[in-house]
Write an enzyme that holds these catalytic residues in place. Structure first.
Site, PDB file in Angstrom:
ATOM      1  N   ASP A  37       1.030  -0.789   0.480  1.00 43.47           N
ATOM      2  CA  ASP A  37       0.334  -0.152   0.317  1.00 43.47           C
ATOM      3  C   ASP A  37       0.591   0.876   0.315  1.00 43.47           C
ATOM      4  O   ASP A  37       2.071   1.498  -0.116  1.00 43.47           O
ATOM      5  CB  ASP A  37      -0.981  -0.093   0.965  1.00 43.47           C
ATOM      6  CG  ASP A  37      -2.027  -0.646   1.157  1.00 43.47           C
ATOM      7  OD1 ASP A  37      -2.245  -1.146   0.314  1.00 43.47           O
ATOM      8  OD2 ASP A  37      -2.327  -1.329   2.407  1.00 43.47           O
ATOM      9  N   LYS A  59      -2.751   3.530  -3.009  1.00 42.82           N
ATOM     10  CA  LYS A  59      -4.172   4.720  -3.777  1.00 42.82           C
ATOM     11  C   LYS A  59      -3.606   6.458  -2.905  1.00 42.82           C
ATOM     12  O   LYS A  59      -2.485   5.907  -2.046  1.00 42.82           O
ATOM     13  CB  LYS A  59      -5.316   5.222  -3.555  1.00 42.82           C
ATOM     14  CG  LYS A  59      -5.992   5.261  -2.094  1.00 42.82           C
ATOM     15  CD  LYS A  59      -7.198   5.489  -1.712  1.00 42.82           C
ATOM     16  CE  LYS A  59      -7.774   5.253  -0.265  1.00 42.82           C
ATOM     17  NZ  LYS A  59      -8.614   5.218  -0.078  1.00 42.82           N
ATOM     18  N   MET A 174      -9.954   6.735   9.542  1.00 46.33           N
ATOM     19  CA  MET A 174     -10.662   7.360   9.031  1.00 46.33           C
ATOM     20  C   MET A 174     -11.533   8.399   9.178  1.00 46.33           C
ATOM     21  O   MET A 174     -11.598   8.901   9.885  1.00 46.33           O
ATOM     22  CB  MET A 174     -11.272   6.298   7.928  1.00 46.33           C
ATOM     23  CG  MET A 174     -10.214   5.592   7.366  1.00 46.33           C
ATOM     24  SD  MET A 174     -10.360   3.901   6.360  1.00 46.33           S
ATOM     25  CE  MET A 174     -11.734   2.809   7.991  1.00 46.33           C
TER      26      MET A 174
HETATM   27  N1  SAH Z   1      -5.172  -1.665   9.032  1.00 49.90           N
HETATM   28  C1  SAH Z   1      -4.826  -0.607   9.117  1.00 49.90           C
HETATM   29  C2  SAH Z   1      -5.693   0.981   9.265  1.00 49.90           C
HETATM   30  C3  SAH Z   1      -5.716   1.412   7.970  1.00 49.90           C
HETATM   31  S1  SAH Z   1      -8.004   2.916   7.088  1.00 49.90           S
HETATM   32  C4  SAH Z   1      -4.837   0.169  10.811  1.00 49.90           C
HETATM   33  O1  SAH Z   1      -4.685  -1.197  11.441  1.00 49.90           O
HETATM   34  O2  SAH Z   1      -3.725   0.934  10.797  1.00 49.90           O
HETATM   35  C5  SAH Z   1      -6.409   3.766   7.133  1.00 49.90           C
HETATM   36  C6  SAH Z   1      -6.726   4.474   8.442  1.00 49.90           C
HETATM   37  O3  SAH Z   1      -6.005   4.409   9.091  1.00 49.90           O
HETATM   38  C7  SAH Z   1      -6.354   6.589   8.377  1.00 49.90           C
HETATM   39  O4  SAH Z   1      -7.447   6.877   7.469  1.00 49.90           O
HETATM   40  C8  SAH Z   1      -6.079   6.836   9.586  1.00 49.90           C
HETATM   41  O5  SAH Z   1      -7.553   6.952   9.973  1.00 49.90           O
HETATM   42  C9  SAH Z   1      -5.498   5.241   9.889  1.00 49.90           C
HETATM   43  N2  SAH Z   1      -4.393   5.762  10.409  1.00 49.90           N
HETATM   44  C10 SAH Z   1      -3.049   4.734   9.360  1.00 49.90           C
HETATM   45  N3  SAH Z   1      -2.224   5.483   9.741  1.00 49.90           N
HETATM   46  C11 SAH Z   1      -1.792   6.656  10.939  1.00 49.90           C
HETATM   47  C12 SAH Z   1      -1.052   6.890  11.665  1.00 49.90           C
HETATM   48  N4  SAH Z   1      -0.108   6.418  11.271  1.00 49.90           N
HETATM   49  N5  SAH Z   1      -1.769   8.108  11.960  1.00 49.90           N
HETATM   50  C13 SAH Z   1      -3.089   8.537  12.064  1.00 49.90           C
HETATM   51  N6  SAH Z   1      -4.181   6.959  11.349  1.00 49.90           N
HETATM   52  C14 SAH Z   1      -3.604   6.625  10.594  1.00 49.90           C
END
Ligand code: SAH
Length: 490
Positions: A37, A59, A174
């Site tokens: 990703d 994306k 998100m």
């Molecule tokens: N599988 C991922 C989540 C994917 S959905 C997990 O377990 O963390 C994508 C969302 O994750 C983003 O829109 C945001 O809300 C959150 N996210 C991912 N990385 C982040 C980060 N470093 N800081 C804050 N939010 C994060």
């Protein structure tokens, strides 16, 4: 044909490369194909096999994305062709990561898979902002919720009244843009508007930011602070603990600054580590490599002066000296503090160490030392200032080349990363020369040189450095970088 390959659904953690699991690193170093990703630590791909195939299916902020069906088809196709596949996803693969769907696709196709959980952003971003998602007497439960949906839509999968009544911490992934509607629904559902709330942008990255407010004011506070995805929103009494327990200095001096390090891989880590500690995004692109020469160290008792002119020279020399007593005779001179440190690591305290690591300074410092026979342990290609000056004084001088510096191949991705960085650092003339030869240009980043010799080389390559470190050591280089960043932000 070969057997079916295994698919590994791997979590890459939230961004800090230190939060990649040992299992993730191990698999990344071995598989044939990596489908990744956008939102993964860039460093995650550093250790992949040089012949591994990397496919970016991510994306860019709501822009084009490889459709999920295509990603699933690619995973299955590579596995059926007998290749081992890591499907690398931000955070945890099974938390809002569609990893479950990819596992189902593997199952349907008869492809074996394993799941490697990752550190999920909802816990990690909160933790890096000093917020424990559960806490005795404060929050006995935590819910992970997607903020992706418009709560006003009748087909919403989220039961808003139930969520409002949830007895614990709510963590939203998100939906930064839905924040106004989310908080409204929760307040309508009976959650107190004055309940603490926090939003953490780019949690665990060097440029992490946290905004604290209440459920009633968080949407506005986030807008005022121009918070953007990726961000995690935490709603509940624990959010207030972030103000008490914040442990990570925000806005570190090099946050948001990308810096390319071109020194040899073996020596890059200390410099890269210091830069990361200051918040920089480090691009490691070694331009050179040290190749030991097949050289024998002569009987050192025959010399009254031993000069070592680089840390590599110190290591290469002492690797060949099998009996430490051989070093008891001569006066030992190091060209500068870095070389003196390398000698000290082998248990040798240099007698002569000029402050500036250039041959001219060593010649000067040796003026008061009587010399009849000198041995100079050094690189094959080096300036002859020191041997010439000692010979001029009547000394008999033996130059002992112990290693040479050769070009490290530069792939297209590394070239683009260096040229696209804010700064490129050069800690030797050879790294400048070899990088320029491989990249064809030095245009793009601001160029930082460790000292006059490197600067001369850069000028002869047609690109005068923007900054030359006043102190010619890696630490001096970092200080010069900090000063330049500060001056340009003023
Ligand atoms: N599988 C991922 C989540 C994917 S959905 C997990 O377990 O963390 C994508 C969302 O994750 C983003 O829109 C945001 O809300 C959150 N996210 C991912 N990385 C982040 C980060 N470093 N800081 C804050 N939010 C994060």
């Amino acid at each position: 044909m070969s057997a079916v390959g295994t698919v590994y659904l791997v979590g890459a953690g939230p961004g800090d490369p230190g939060l990649l699991t040992a299992r993730a690193l191990e698999l990344l170093a071995t598989v044939d194909v990596v489908l990744h990703d956008k939102l993964i630590p860039v460093e995650a791909l550093d250790g992949v096999r040089s012949d591994a195939q990397l496919i970016d299916v991510g994306k860019i902020g709501g822009g084009e994305q490889v459709p999920q069906e295509v990603t699933e088809a690619l995973i299955v196709e590579h596995a059926l062709a007998g290749r081992s596949v890591v499907r690398l996803k931000g955070g945890d693969p099974f938390v809002f990561g569609r990893g479950g769907e990819e596992a189902q696709a593997c199952r349907r196709a008869g492809v074996p898979f394993e799941v490697v959980p990752g550190v999920t952003a909802g816990i990690a971003a909160a933790a890096y902002a000093g917020i424990p998602v559960t806490q005795r007497h404060v929050a006995a439960a935590v819910a992970f919720v997607t903020g992706h949906e418009d709560p006003a839509k009748p087909e919403s999968q989220v039961d808003w009244p139930a969520l409002a009544a949830f007895p614990g911490t709510l963590v939203f992934y998100m939906g930064v843009r839905q924040l106004g509607r989310i908080s409204e629904q929760l307040i309508v559902g009976g959650r107190p508007a004055d309940q603490p709330a926090a939003i953490v942008q780019r949690g665990t990255f060097p440029d992490q930011r946290a905004v604290h407010a209440t459920l009633g004011t968080i949407a506005q506070a986030a807008e005022q602070a121009a918070v953007r995805a990726p961000a995690i929103t935490i709603i509940g009494d624990v959010a207030a603990l972030g103000e008490e327990l914040a442990w990570r200095a925000e806005a570190r001096p090099l946050a948001g600054v990308s810096v390319a390090v071109t020194r040899a891989r073996a020596q890059a880590s200390a410099l890269a580590g210091r830069l990361r500690g200051l918040g920089a995004h480090v691009v490691e692109a070694p331009a050179i490599r040290i190749e030991p020469l097949d050289a024998q160290v002569p009987d050192l008792a025959a010399y009254d002066l031993l000069c070592v002119t680089s840390p590599n020279g110190a290591d290469e020399l002492l690797r060949r000296v099998l009996d430490a007593r051989a070093l008891a005779g001569p006066v030992i001179a190091a060209i500068g503090p870095g070389t003196a440190r390398a000698l000290a690591a082998h248990g040798i305290v240099a007698d002569v160490v000029p402050d500036r690591s250039v041959a001219e300074a060593l010649v000067e410092a040796l003026r008061a030392v009587p010399v009849t026979r000198a041995l100079i342990a050094r690189a094959q290609e080096a300036r002859d200032i020191l041997p010439d000056a000692l010979r001029e004084r009547g000394a008999e001088v033996t130059v002992l080349p112990l290693y040479r510096t050769v070009a490290e191949p530069l792939d297209e991705a590394a070239r683009a990363a260096v040229l696209g960085a804010d700064y490129a650092t050069f800690t030797s003339a050879s790294s400048a020369r070899f990088f320029h030869a491989a990249a064809g240009t030095l245009d793009g980043p601001r160029i930082l040189s460790i000292g006059p010799i490197t600067s001369d080389e850069l000028r002869s390559l047609g690109r005068a450095p923007d900054v030359e470190a006043p102190v010619h050591t890696p630490d001096g280089l970092v200080d010069a970088l900090l000063a330049d960043v500060a001056a340009r932000h003023r």
